[in-house]
Structures are given as C-alpha cells and as structure tokens.
Design a protein around this motif. Structure first.
Motif, PDB file in Angstrom:
ATOM      1  N   UNK A 101      44.122  31.418  34.347  1.00  0.00           N
ATOM      2  CA  UNK A 101      44.562  32.807  34.402  1.00  0.00           C
ATOM      3  C   UNK A 101      44.019  33.527  35.635  1.00  0.00           C
ATOM      4  N   UNK A 102      42.814  33.156  36.079  1.00  0.00           N
ATOM      5  CA  UNK A 102      42.243  33.799  37.258  1.00  0.00           C
ATOM      6  C   UNK A 102      43.053  33.472  38.511  1.00  0.00           C
ATOM      7  N   UNK A 103      43.447  32.219  38.659  1.00  0.00           N
ATOM      8  CA  UNK A 103      44.252  31.813  39.811  1.00  0.00           C
ATOM      9  C   UNK A 103      45.618  32.482  39.772  1.00  0.00           C
ATOM     10  N   UNK A 104      46.192  32.569  38.594  1.00  0.00           N
ATOM     11  CA  UNK A 104      47.481  33.234  38.431  1.00  0.00           C
ATOM     12  C   UNK A 104      47.372  34.712  38.817  1.00  0.00           C
ATOM     13  N   UNK A 105      46.316  35.374  38.371  1.00  0.00           N
ATOM     14  CA  UNK A 105      46.105  36.785  38.697  1.00  0.00           C
ATOM     15  C   UNK A 105      45.870  36.967  40.196  1.00  0.00           C
ATOM     16  N   UNK A 106      45.140  36.043  40.801  1.00  0.00           N
ATOM     17  CA  UNK A 106      44.907  36.111  42.241  1.00  0.00           C
ATOM     18  C   UNK A 106      46.233  35.982  43.002  1.00  0.00           C
ATOM     19  N   UNK A 107      47.110  35.133  42.508  1.00  0.00           N
ATOM     20  CA  UNK A 107      48.426  34.995  43.113  1.00  0.00           C
ATOM     21  C   UNK A 107      49.228  36.284  43.035  1.00  0.00           C
ATOM     22  N   UNK A 108      49.171  36.944  41.883  1.00  0.00           N
ATOM     23  CA  UNK A 108      49.846  38.237  41.731  1.00  0.00           C
ATOM     24  C   UNK A 108      49.276  39.248  42.725  1.00  0.00           C
ATOM     25  N   UNK A 109      47.956  39.264  42.847  1.00  0.00           N
ATOM     26  CA  UNK A 109      47.287  40.200  43.749  1.00  0.00           C
ATOM     27  C   UNK A 109      47.718  39.957  45.198  1.00  0.00           C
ATOM     28  N   UNK A 110      47.768  38.707  45.598  1.00  0.00           N
ATOM     29  CA  UNK A 110      48.180  38.381  46.968  1.00  0.00           C
ATOM     30  C   UNK A 110      49.610  38.823  47.247  1.00  0.00           C
ATOM     31  N   UNK A 111      50.488  38.637  46.271  1.00  0.00           N
ATOM     32  CA  UNK A 111      51.885  39.047  46.441  1.00  0.00           C
ATOM     33  C   UNK A 111      51.991  40.570  46.544  1.00  0.00           C
ATOM     34  N   UNK A 112      51.238  41.278  45.720  1.00  0.00           N
ATOM     35  CA  UNK A 112      51.264  42.741  45.760  1.00  0.00           C
ATOM     36  C   UNK A 112      50.719  43.249  47.091  1.00  0.00           C
ATOM     37  N   UNK A 113      49.656  42.641  47.568  1.00  0.00           N
ATOM     38  CA  UNK A 113      49.070  43.020  48.851  1.00  0.00           C
ATOM     39  C   UNK A 113      50.077  42.814  49.978  1.00  0.00           C
ATOM     40  N   UNK A 114      50.767  41.703  49.958  1.00  0.00           N
ATOM     41  CA  UNK A 114      51.773  41.404  50.966  1.00  0.00           C
ATOM     42  C   UNK A 114      52.882  42.454  50.950  1.00  0.00           C
ATOM     43  N   UNK A 115      53.317  42.825  49.771  1.00  0.00           N
ATOM     44  CA  UNK A 115      54.381  43.830  49.646  1.00  0.00           C
ATOM     45  C   UNK A 115      53.933  45.191  50.172  1.00  0.00           C
ATOM     46  N   UNK A 116      52.687  45.565  49.873  1.00  0.00           N
ATOM     47  CA  UNK A 116      52.172  46.845  50.355  1.00  0.00           C
ATOM     48  C   UNK A 116      52.060  46.850  51.880  1.00  0.00           C
ATOM     49  N   UNK A 117      51.621  45.747  52.449  1.00  0.00           N
ATOM     50  CA  UNK A 117      51.513  45.660  53.905  1.00  0.00           C
ATOM     51  C   UNK A 117      52.892  45.765  54.548  1.00  0.00           C
ATOM     52  N   UNK A 118      53.886  45.108  53.960  1.00  0.00           N
ATOM     53  CA  UNK A 118      55.259  45.198  54.476  1.00  0.00           C
ATOM     54  C   UNK A 118      55.749  46.645  54.429  1.00  0.00           C
ATOM     55  N   UNK A 119      55.482  47.317  53.328  1.00  0.00           N
ATOM     56  CA  UNK A 119      55.920  48.706  53.177  1.00  0.00           C
ATOM     57  C   UNK A 119      55.248  49.593  54.224  1.00  0.00           C
ATOM     58  N   UNK A 120      53.962  49.386  54.445  1.00  0.00           N
ATOM     59  CA  UNK A 120      53.247  50.170  55.447  1.00  0.00           C
ATOM     60  C   UNK A 120      53.790  49.934  56.845  1.00  0.00           C
ATOM     61  N   UNK A 121      54.088  48.695  57.165  1.00  0.00           N
ATOM     62  CA  UNK A 121      54.655  48.386  58.483  1.00  0.00           C
ATOM     63  C   UNK A 121      56.044  48.988  58.634  1.00  0.00           C
ATOM     64  N   UNK A 122      56.831  49.003  57.559  1.00  0.00           N
ATOM     65  CA  UNK A 122      58.164  49.605  57.617  1.00  0.00           C
ATOM     66  C   UNK A 122      58.079  51.106  57.867  1.00  0.00           C
ATOM     67  N   UNK A 123      57.075  51.753  57.282  1.00  0.00           N
ATOM     68  CA  UNK A 123      56.885  53.188  57.516  1.00  0.00           C
ATOM     69  C   UNK A 123      56.515  53.428  58.973  1.00  0.00           C
TER      70      UNK A 123
END
Length: 58
Positions: free
Chosen positions: A29-51
């Motif tokens: 479950x920890x690895x799965x949660x870390x994967x979710x976190x990495x995906x969310x971080x990537x999405x936030x960075x993309x959104x910031x760059x788009x702004x």
C-alpha cells in the motif's frame, strides 16, 4: 514550458503509474500511495507550467 520540463513531468507521471501498479500487484500500500503522489505532483507541475506559458503569451 520547456521541452525538458515536459519530459521530466511526463516521466515522473509514468514512474508514478509504474509504482502504483507494482504496489497493487504486490499488495504494498505504501508503494501504491507513493505512485499516486508522484502522479499528482506531475499533474500539478504541468498545470503550473501551463499557467506560466499562458502569461508569457500576453
């Protein structure tokens, strides 16, 4: 957004998907949660760059 940023964000998101899948497959479950976190971080960075890109155009 620079090409390096795009590639970095996409690779972080892909790495997150792999971690999530490995976590699900192994029951880690920890690895799965870390994967979710990495995906969310990537999405936030993309959104910031788009702004940033939107304001550069004006």
């Amino acid at each position: 957004m620079g090409l390096d940023d795009k590639i970095g964000n996409k690779s972080e998101g892909l790495g997150g998907k792999i971690k999530e899948g490995l976590g699900k497959a192994s029951g880690d479950e920890n690895l799965e949660a870390e994967g979710h976190k990495d995906q969310a971080s990537s999405s936030l960075k993309d959104a910031g760059e788009n702004i940033k890109d939107a304001f550069k155009g004006h």
